[in-house]
Design an enzyme around this catalytic site. Structure first.
Site, PDB file in Angstrom:
ATOM      1  N   ASP A 106      -5.358  -0.046  -2.996  1.00  0.00           N
ATOM      2  CA  ASP A 106      -4.327  -0.284  -1.929  1.00  0.00           C
ATOM      3  C   ASP A 106      -4.983   0.462  -1.012  1.00  0.00           C
ATOM      4  OD1 ASP A 106      -1.296  -1.465  -2.034  1.00  0.00           O
ATOM      5  OD2 ASP A 106      -2.168  -0.318   0.123  1.00  0.00           O
TER       6      ASP A 106
ATOM      7  N   ASN B 105       6.491  -7.007  -6.527  1.00  0.00           N
ATOM      8  CA  ASN B 105       7.252  -7.380  -5.349  1.00  0.00           C
ATOM      9  C   ASN B 105       7.714  -9.497  -5.003  1.00  0.00           C
ATOM     10  OD1 ASN B 105       8.006  -5.016  -4.856  1.00  0.00           O
ATOM     11  ND2 ASN B 105       6.481  -4.690  -3.417  1.00  0.00           N
TER      12      ASN B 105
ATOM     13  N   VAL C 164       2.190  -9.330   1.309  1.00  0.00           N
ATOM     14  CA  VAL C 164       1.119 -10.255   1.103  1.00  0.00           C
ATOM     15  C   VAL C 164       1.669 -11.550  -0.120  1.00  0.00           C
ATOM     16  CG1 VAL C 164      -0.764 -10.537   0.260  1.00  0.00           C
ATOM     17  CG2 VAL C 164      -0.192  -8.165   1.336  1.00  0.00           C
TER      18      VAL C 164
ATOM     19  N   HIS D 113       0.279  -9.769  -6.693  1.00  0.00           N
ATOM     20  CA  HIS D 113       0.165  -9.016  -7.454  1.00  0.00           C
ATOM     21  C   HIS D 113       0.889  -7.725  -8.344  1.00  0.00           C
ATOM     22  CE1 HIS D 113       1.776  -8.726  -2.832  1.00  0.00           C
ATOM     23  NE2 HIS D 113       1.604  -7.085  -3.684  1.00  0.00           N
TER      24      HIS D 113
ATOM     25  N   HIS E  49       1.016  -3.849  -8.599  1.00  0.00           N
ATOM     26  CA  HIS E  49       1.161  -3.033  -8.115  1.00  0.00           C
ATOM     27  C   HIS E  49       0.324  -1.852  -9.629  1.00  0.00           C
ATOM     28  CE1 HIS E  49       1.507  -3.113  -4.567  1.00  0.00           C
ATOM     29  NE2 HIS E  49       2.576  -4.345  -4.633  1.00  0.00           N
TER      30      HIS E  49
HETATM   31  P1  5GP Z   1       3.255  -6.187  -1.682  1.00  0.00           P
HETATM   32  O1  5GP Z   1       4.467  -5.032   0.206  1.00  0.00           O
HETATM   33  O2  5GP Z   1       2.838  -7.506  -0.737  1.00  0.00           O
HETATM   34  O3  5GP Z   1       4.445  -5.975  -2.475  1.00  0.00           O
HETATM   35  O4  5GP Z   1       1.718  -5.396  -1.732  1.00  0.00           O
HETATM   36  C1  5GP Z   1       1.044  -5.822  -0.615  1.00  0.00           C
HETATM   37  C2  5GP Z   1       0.120  -4.323  -0.572  1.00  0.00           C
HETATM   38  O5  5GP Z   1      -1.740  -4.448  -0.005  1.00  0.00           O
HETATM   39  C3  5GP Z   1       0.569  -3.047   0.391  1.00  0.00           C
HETATM   40  O6  5GP Z   1       0.622  -2.017  -0.723  1.00  0.00           O
HETATM   41  C4  5GP Z   1      -0.500  -3.327   1.255  1.00  0.00           C
HETATM   42  O7  5GP Z   1      -0.724  -1.449   1.771  1.00  0.00           O
HETATM   43  C5  5GP Z   1      -1.207  -4.060   0.977  1.00  0.00           C
HETATM   44  N1  5GP Z   1      -2.406  -4.755   1.799  1.00  0.00           N
HETATM   45  C6  5GP Z   1      -2.478  -5.139   2.464  1.00  0.00           C
HETATM   46  N2  5GP Z   1      -3.570  -5.468   3.143  1.00  0.00           N
HETATM   47  C7  5GP Z   1      -4.897  -5.044   2.836  1.00  0.00           C
HETATM   48  C8  5GP Z   1      -6.102  -4.643   2.700  1.00  0.00           C
HETATM   49  O8  5GP Z   1      -6.431  -5.516   3.540  1.00  0.00           O
HETATM   50  N3  5GP Z   1      -6.664  -4.459   1.696  1.00  0.00           N
HETATM   51  C9  5GP Z   1      -6.016  -3.228   0.999  1.00  0.00           C
HETATM   52  N4  5GP Z   1      -7.109  -2.425  -0.095  1.00  0.00           N
HETATM   53  N5  5GP Z   1      -4.553  -3.172   0.714  1.00  0.00           N
HETATM   54  C10 5GP Z   1      -4.083  -4.115   1.364  1.00  0.00           C
END
Ligand code: 5GP
Length: 112
Positions: free
Chosen positions: A29, A87, A96, A100, A102
């Site tokens: 991340d 999430n 996003v 996915h 985590h």
């Molecule tokens: P969500 O909030 O959708 O469950 O998690 C999305 C995760 O994607 C976040 O923890 C954020 O830091 C990570 N993330 C967003 N954009 C990027 C990116 O361009 N590269 C990487 N490696 N992680 C990303």
């Protein structure tokens, strides 16, 4: 796949990829919330949220979980412990819209 994760799958933007197989990729991340913070994502299917998954993706979902446990072992946190988070939608904190998982570990988790 028009999300940022689609771009990572297609190698259009860089990511620190730690695992790839026929079904998923896993990468660090960009904004880690723990010493180990990996994201495990399907690489062949466009599934925006868990709500969009169905029985056809049952094997894929199980594979994501088993990949998480293998990566936890690879990163030395299997015994100390770790947390898996998926999430879903706005109030779940999803930002996003490419499914996915985590994997977080390397520190004491709090909450709940
Ligand atoms: P969500 O909030 O959708 O469950 O998690 C999305 C995760 O994607 C976040 O923890 C954020 O830091 C990570 N993330 C967003 N954009 C990027 C990116 O361009 N590269 C990487 N490696 N992680 C990303």
């Amino acid at each position: 796949m028009d999300t940022i994760f689609g771009k990572i799958i297609r190698r259009e933007i860089p990511a620190d990829i730690v695992h790839e197989d026929d079904h998923v990729i896993a990468f660090k991340d960009v904004n880690p919330q723990a010493p180990v913070h990996l994201l495990i994502i399907p690489k062949n299917e466009e599934i925006p949220t868990l709500n969009d998954a169905d029985e056809a993706q049952q094997g894929l979902l199980g594979h994501m979980l088993l990949t998480a446990s293998k990566l936890a072992a690879d990163h030395g946190i299997a015994e100390s412990g770790y947390r898996l988070i998926m999430n879903c939608n706005k109030e779940g904190g999803q930002t996003v819209y490419h499914l996915h998982l985590h994997l977080l570990g390397g520190r004491q988790m709090k909450g709940f």
